[in-house]
Design a protein around this motif. Structure first.
Motif, PDB file in Angstrom:
ATOM      1  N   GLY A 151     -18.648 -30.724   6.767  1.00 15.37           N
ATOM      2  CA  GLY A 151     -19.640 -31.161   7.328  1.00 15.37           C
ATOM      3  C   GLY A 151     -19.746 -32.929   7.141  1.00 15.37           C
ATOM      4  O   GLY A 151     -20.463 -33.367   7.787  1.00 15.37           O
ATOM      5  N   SER A 152     -19.085 -33.117   6.223  1.00 17.73           N
ATOM      6  CA  SER A 152     -18.741 -34.581   5.804  1.00 17.73           C
ATOM      7  C   SER A 152     -18.192 -35.640   6.614  1.00 17.73           C
ATOM      8  O   SER A 152     -18.318 -36.610   6.863  1.00 17.73           O
ATOM      9  CB  SER A 152     -18.241 -34.751   4.238  1.00 17.73           C
ATOM     10  N   SER A 174     -13.438 -32.667  -4.356  1.00 14.90           N
ATOM     11  CA  SER A 174     -14.349 -34.115  -4.519  1.00 14.90           C
ATOM     12  C   SER A 174     -13.710 -35.217  -5.182  1.00 14.90           C
ATOM     13  O   SER A 174     -14.592 -36.251  -5.195  1.00 14.90           O
ATOM     14  CB  SER A 174     -15.892 -33.387  -5.333  1.00 14.90           C
ATOM     15  N   HIS A 175     -12.736 -34.913  -5.980  1.00 15.19           N
ATOM     16  CA  HIS A 175     -12.348 -36.322  -6.605  1.00 15.19           C
ATOM     17  C   HIS A 175     -11.188 -36.802  -5.731  1.00 15.19           C
ATOM     18  O   HIS A 175     -10.276 -36.074  -5.194  1.00 15.19           O
ATOM     19  CB  HIS A 175     -11.621 -35.551  -8.185  1.00 15.19           C
ATOM     20  N   PRO A 176     -11.097 -38.343  -5.962  1.00 16.16           N
ATOM     21  CA  PRO A 176      -9.838 -38.937  -4.963  1.00 16.16           C
ATOM     22  C   PRO A 176      -8.626 -38.417  -5.319  1.00 16.16           C
ATOM     23  O   PRO A 176      -7.862 -38.410  -4.366  1.00 16.16           O
ATOM     24  CB  PRO A 176     -10.268 -40.369  -5.409  1.00 16.16           C
ATOM     25  N   VAL A 197     -21.495 -25.891  -3.280  1.00 17.49           N
ATOM     26  CA  VAL A 197     -20.971 -25.418  -4.717  1.00 17.49           C
ATOM     27  C   VAL A 197     -21.600 -24.017  -4.939  1.00 17.49           C
ATOM     28  O   VAL A 197     -20.633 -23.113  -5.475  1.00 17.49           O
ATOM     29  CB  VAL A 197     -21.818 -26.357  -5.715  1.00 17.49           C
ATOM     30  N   ASN A 198     -22.618 -23.587  -4.339  1.00 17.70           N
ATOM     31  CA  ASN A 198     -22.973 -22.272  -4.299  1.00 17.70           C
ATOM     32  C   ASN A 198     -22.109 -21.102  -3.485  1.00 17.70           C
ATOM     33  O   ASN A 198     -21.801 -19.983  -4.100  1.00 17.70           O
ATOM     34  CB  ASN A 198     -24.538 -22.281  -3.931  1.00 17.70           C
ATOM     35  N   VAL A 199     -21.678 -21.640  -2.421  1.00 20.29           N
ATOM     36  CA  VAL A 199     -20.942 -20.872  -1.653  1.00 20.29           C
ATOM     37  C   VAL A 199     -19.537 -20.611  -2.274  1.00 20.29           C
ATOM     38  O   VAL A 199     -19.028 -19.701  -2.304  1.00 20.29           O
ATOM     39  CB  VAL A 199     -20.805 -21.644  -0.287  1.00 20.29           C
ATOM     40  N   LEU A 241     -19.495 -33.290  -2.482  1.00 17.35           N
ATOM     41  CA  LEU A 241     -20.321 -31.919  -2.565  1.00 17.35           C
ATOM     42  C   LEU A 241     -21.528 -32.280  -2.964  1.00 17.35           C
ATOM     43  O   LEU A 241     -22.495 -31.503  -2.438  1.00 17.35           O
ATOM     44  CB  LEU A 241     -19.414 -30.890  -3.614  1.00 17.35           C
ATOM     45  N   LYS A 242     -21.882 -33.291  -3.848  1.00 17.87           N
ATOM     46  CA  LYS A 242     -23.184 -33.409  -4.276  1.00 17.87           C
ATOM     47  C   LYS A 242     -24.306 -33.942  -3.298  1.00 17.87           C
ATOM     48  O   LYS A 242     -25.385 -33.671  -3.110  1.00 17.87           O
ATOM     49  CB  LYS A 242     -23.144 -34.364  -5.455  1.00 17.87           C
ATOM     50  N   ALA A 243     -23.642 -34.731  -2.168  1.00 18.31           N
ATOM     51  CA  ALA A 243     -24.258 -35.304  -1.091  1.00 18.31           C
ATOM     52  C   ALA A 243     -24.841 -34.094  -0.052  1.00 18.31           C
ATOM     53  O   ALA A 243     -25.597 -34.502   0.597  1.00 18.31           O
ATOM     54  CB  ALA A 243     -23.573 -36.432  -0.514  1.00 18.31           C
ATOM     55  N   MET A 244     -24.185 -33.147  -0.121  1.00 14.98           N
ATOM     56  CA  MET A 244     -24.371 -32.031   0.540  1.00 14.98           C
ATOM     57  C   MET A 244     -25.326 -30.912   0.001  1.00 14.98           C
ATOM     58  O   MET A 244     -25.313 -29.839   0.510  1.00 14.98           O
ATOM     59  CB  MET A 244     -23.123 -31.773   1.582  1.00 14.98           C
ATOM     60  N   ASP A 245     -25.716 -31.228  -1.314  1.00  8.28           N
ATOM     61  CA  ASP A 245     -26.467 -30.231  -1.961  1.00  8.28           C
ATOM     62  C   ASP A 245     -27.980 -30.531  -1.514  1.00  8.28           C
ATOM     63  O   ASP A 245     -28.634 -31.247  -2.068  1.00  8.28           O
ATOM     64  CB  ASP A 245     -26.171 -30.270  -3.640  1.00  8.28           C
TER      65      ASP A 245
END
Length: 421
Positions: free
Chosen positions: A229-230, A314-316, A289-291, A330-334
């Motif tokens: 989605g990002s 999530s890490h470069p 993260v849940n999924v 992932l945090k931005a899509m939580d």
């Protein structure tokens, strides 16, 4: 209102002792990547992370045992699975996807023999009588013509080329002021959105059924990976551009599964977000993260290994192992954590027995932001098949909710009272 969230399960309790150190096998370094479990677990974490973001061919995992004549029609005997034993209307794709049949009601089910006999409503392509295996799908129709609607084949300019789409007009003589844009899920295609077109059309909405990167129709991403989605939301942004350039004044976004995550990203980041009138999301990914934790638990992957897989996405520095051109935030899509930031009216439809994308984050988002979010639970539909098991209920819920959202907005200077829903 949303039901109470059930416990997520025992995965979070399966932590290693405090003294256990995680070890990254060679490539990932730095204090922020505190070492994780050993080389074997690292390899498992890499495999897990890459599975999440790598497009894969559909597997013909459904066994077709026999096809029999039933008067002028056909019936099919299938191996009983959690999918094929759900009553409703579905698709069976076979011959590598070249064959497609619409499968209807259950005629009989034999738990002892683990077989199910179902009606064949229509064979759109291929020779079902010769099929031995296939895959089950909730995408019932092959094209708009199959539901009696004319469509225009249009191309949307996206990064890397053009993405094919279907445009179905509500009124063939004019363009509607509000368009519905249908966003399919991970591993699916624009066929998925055909189930919603008649409902949108009854509300006077033109429907644009889009393709996006890595779905087999639109140009692939340069890295060949899903962005969860990002990145895909940019193709949805291009579809909104197209709609606005061709007569739309506002849009409603319909999203299934990962298409829900894509739609939420667009509602958050699009320069046209103020023109997104509403979101209708079916079995959406609210919290990746849940999924991922759910899938790690289902596959008996240790909790810490699953967490390591999330870290690599999530890490470069994880790009060297995952193949991603950029990390996934992932945090931005939580949207559980960001619930109060969602300012677009949103309908969430989610089956409580969904074993692919758990329903709890959908219920949680509605609990945390009841002014913007309505949650409608289904039962017995598994993943993204709510329409298939009860199309009347799905269409009634979506139609009535959207009708309220699309009611003319009252002018702030109008003292005549509130608009009627």
């Amino acid at each position: 209102m949303a039901s109470k969230n059930r416990p997520a399960g025992g995965a979070a309790e399966n932590k290693l002792s405090v003294g256990t150190k995680w070890a990254v096998a060679g490539v990932l370094t730095g204090s922020s990547l505190a070492a994780l479990v050993g080389a074997g677990s690292s390899a498992l974490a890499v495999y897990f992370a890459r599975r999440v973001i790598t497009p894969a061919a559909r597997h013909e995992d459904q066994e077709v045992l026999a096809v029999i004549k039933d008067g002028p029609g056909l019936q099919v005997i299938l191996a009983a699975t959690p999918d094929t034993t759900i009553d409703g209307v579905f698709s069976l794709f076979f011959e590598g996807g070249r064959g497609h049949a619409r499968i209807g009601r259950i005629v009989s089910y034999s738990p002892a023999e683990q077989t199910v006999l179902r009606e064949v409503e229509e064979v759109y392509s291929g020779n079902l009588s010769e099929a031995r295996r296939g895959w089950w799908s909730g995408a019932v129709y092959p094209d708009p013509a199959a539901i009696g609607l004319a469509a225009e084949d249009v191309d949307i300019d996206v990064e890397g080329g053009k993405a094919p789409a279907w445009l179905v007009r509500a009124d063939p003589a004019a363009s509607a002021a509000i368009w519905a844009i249908m966003v399919h899920g991970r591993g699916a295609t624009r066929l998925e959105g055909l189930r919603a077109v008649r409902t949108a059309r009854e509300l006077g909405l033109d429907s644009l059924l889009i393709s996006y990167r890595n779905d087999g129709l639109a140009p692939s991403a340069l890295d060949g990976r899903y962005g969860l989605g990002s990145t895909e939301w940019r193709d949805l942004e291009a579809a909104i551009d197209y709609a606005l350039a061709h007569g739309a004044e506002e849009v409603v976004l319909f999203g299934w599964s990962m298409g829900g995550a894509i739609s939420l990203q667009a509602a958050d980041l699009s320069r046209h977000r103020h023109l997104i009138r509403a979101l209708v999301l079916d079995a959406p990914v609210i919290n990746w993260v849940n999924v991922m934790a759910h899938h790690a638990e289902m596959n008996r992957i240790p909790y810490n290994v699953g967490r390591y897989g999330q870290l690599m996405l999530s890490h470069p520095l994880g790009r060297r192992l995952t193949g991603l051109s950029a990390p996934v935030d992932l945090k931005a899509m939580d949207w559980e954590a960001r619930a109060v930031e969602l300012r677009t009216p949103t309908l969430l439809i989610h089956s409580v027995d969904d074993d692919y994308v758990p329903f709890e984050p959908s219920a949680s988002l509605a609990d945390k932001n009841p002014d913007m979010v309505t949650f409608e639970p289904f039962h017995g539909a598994r993943h993204t098949k709510e329409w298939n098991v009860d199309p009347e209920k799905w269409e009634r819920l979506v139609g009535s909710w959207l009708q309220r959202q699309l009611a003319p907005r009252r002018n702030p200077g109008d003292a005549s009272g509130p608009a009627q829903a």
